[in-house]
Design a protein around this motif. Structure first.
Motif, mmCIF file in Angstrom:
data_model
loop_
_atom_site.group_PDB
_atom_site.id
_atom_site.type_symbol
_atom_site.label_atom_id
_atom_site.label_comp_id
_atom_site.label_asym_id
_atom_site.label_seq_id
_atom_site.Cartn_x
_atom_site.Cartn_y
_atom_site.Cartn_z
ATOM 1 N N VAL A 34 6.426 8.907 29.988
ATOM 2 C CA VAL A 34 7.105 8.539 28.653
ATOM 3 C C VAL A 34 6.194 7.356 27.989
ATOM 4 N N VAL A 79 6.599 4.565 24.991
ATOM 5 C CA VAL A 79 7.763 4.291 23.574
ATOM 6 C C VAL A 79 7.157 3.296 22.731
ATOM 7 N N TYR A 106 5.747 2.577 30.082
ATOM 8 C CA TYR A 106 7.150 2.447 30.377
ATOM 9 C C TYR A 106 7.523 1.449 31.343
ATOM 10 N N TYR A 135 15.754 4.201 28.422
ATOM 11 C CA TYR A 135 15.237 5.175 27.499
ATOM 12 C C TYR A 135 15.424 4.243 25.918
ATOM 13 N N SER A 136 14.679 4.650 25.101
ATOM 14 C CA SER A 136 14.843 4.223 23.772
ATOM 15 C C SER A 136 15.624 5.473 22.969
ATOM 16 N N HIS A 163 15.788 6.310 20.216
ATOM 17 C CA HIS A 163 15.044 7.079 19.345
ATOM 18 C C HIS A 163 14.613 8.509 19.998
ATOM 19 N N SER A 164 14.538 8.563 21.253
ATOM 20 C CA SER A 164 14.190 9.721 21.998
ATOM 21 C C SER A 164 15.398 10.781 22.194
#
Length: 269
Positions: free
Chosen positions: A63, A65, A71, A202-203, A205-206
């Protein structure tokens, strides 16, 4: 009828300062959680470190970001804010429900403390606990990946506002609940899901477009995202938008809390 913050004799309060006694109650609340700091401060820090070790180890190589931010680094601000929010809520809610169940709340009800003094003392103590745990999480996790301090003012603003909002929400939960299982339900079905679905791990946007929209209805998301902006200088939404949402949410929650204290909601029996 047992006296409440709202029906104490007016003659007792005439000419009294609105915050008279708040300092003493604040000291009592801070001392209450600090006496068992191994449980109230150290344990949440350990939990956050375990989250970092597990998620960071599993997803570090998979991952990326915010333009190649590792991450593990991405996780740290989210874990800090999650710890601040959960522990600020836990401090006020647990204190009030314990006082109601054990019966020692009557010793506060017979005092001339104003509703504002109650609110300031309880919420300030919850902020101290939340920020203490957040600082502990940052100190324990920063060695795994330096998150940076791009805009420290935003870090301070969102940490303080998030702790104050959750301390206020904890007061509402403590006033509403009459037993421990009701308090556990409030925390497990409202506070914890909203925290975990706020972009801690998590973001947004994912996510698919629909779930991005759902996430942006969650005020906890703006607290996490605003704090993350303070560390990295980038975020999923503008920090000014986050500030507006968190500020409006705080005003509403604080207003409801003060109103409940003024009416003596579930404090009379």
């Amino acid at each position: 009828m047992t006296p409440t913050p709202s029906n104490t004799s007016s003659s007792t309060r005439e000419g009294a300062r609105p915050l008279a006694g708040a300092r003493t109650l604040f000291y009592k609340e801070v001392l209450r959680f600090w006496k068992v700091s191994f449980q109230t401060v150290a344990a949440p820090v350990l939990t956050a470190v375990l989250y970092l070790l597990i998620f960071g180890h599993v997803l570090e190589d998979h991952v990326k970001v915010y333009d190649q931010i590792a991450y593990t680094r991405f996780l740290i601000p989210g874990l800090v804010m999650m710890s601040v929010l959960q522990n600020a809520f836990a401090n006020t809610s647990s204190s009030l429900i314990q006082s109601k169940i054990t019966g020692n709340l009557v010793f506060l009800l017979v005092t001339p403390l104003s509703p504002l003094a109650w609110y300031v003392a309880y919420v300030s103590a919850s902020m101290v606990r939340g920020l203490a745990v957040g600082a502990g999480v940052l100190a324990a996790t920063v060695w795994f990946g330096w998150p940076g301090f791009a805009q420290p003012v935003w870090i301070l603003v969102f940490a303080l506002m998030g702790a104050a909002l959750m301390g206020s929400l904890g007061l509402i939960a403590g006033l509403w609940a009459e037993k421990f299982d009701q308090m556990a339900a409030f925390q497990n079905f409202i506070v914890m899901p909203m925290t975990f679905l706020a972009g801690v791990f998590y973001s947004v946007h994912s996510l698919p477009a629909f779930w991005q929209g759902v996430s942006q209805l969650n005020p906890f998301f703006y607290m996490v995202d605003g704090l993350r902006h303070g560390f990295f200088g980038v975020s999923d939404v503008s920090p000014w938008v986050s500030l507006a949402v968190v500020g409006a949410s705080f005003i509403v929650i604080a207003g409801v809390t003060l109103r409940l204290l003024q009416t003596g909601y579930k404090l009379r029996h």
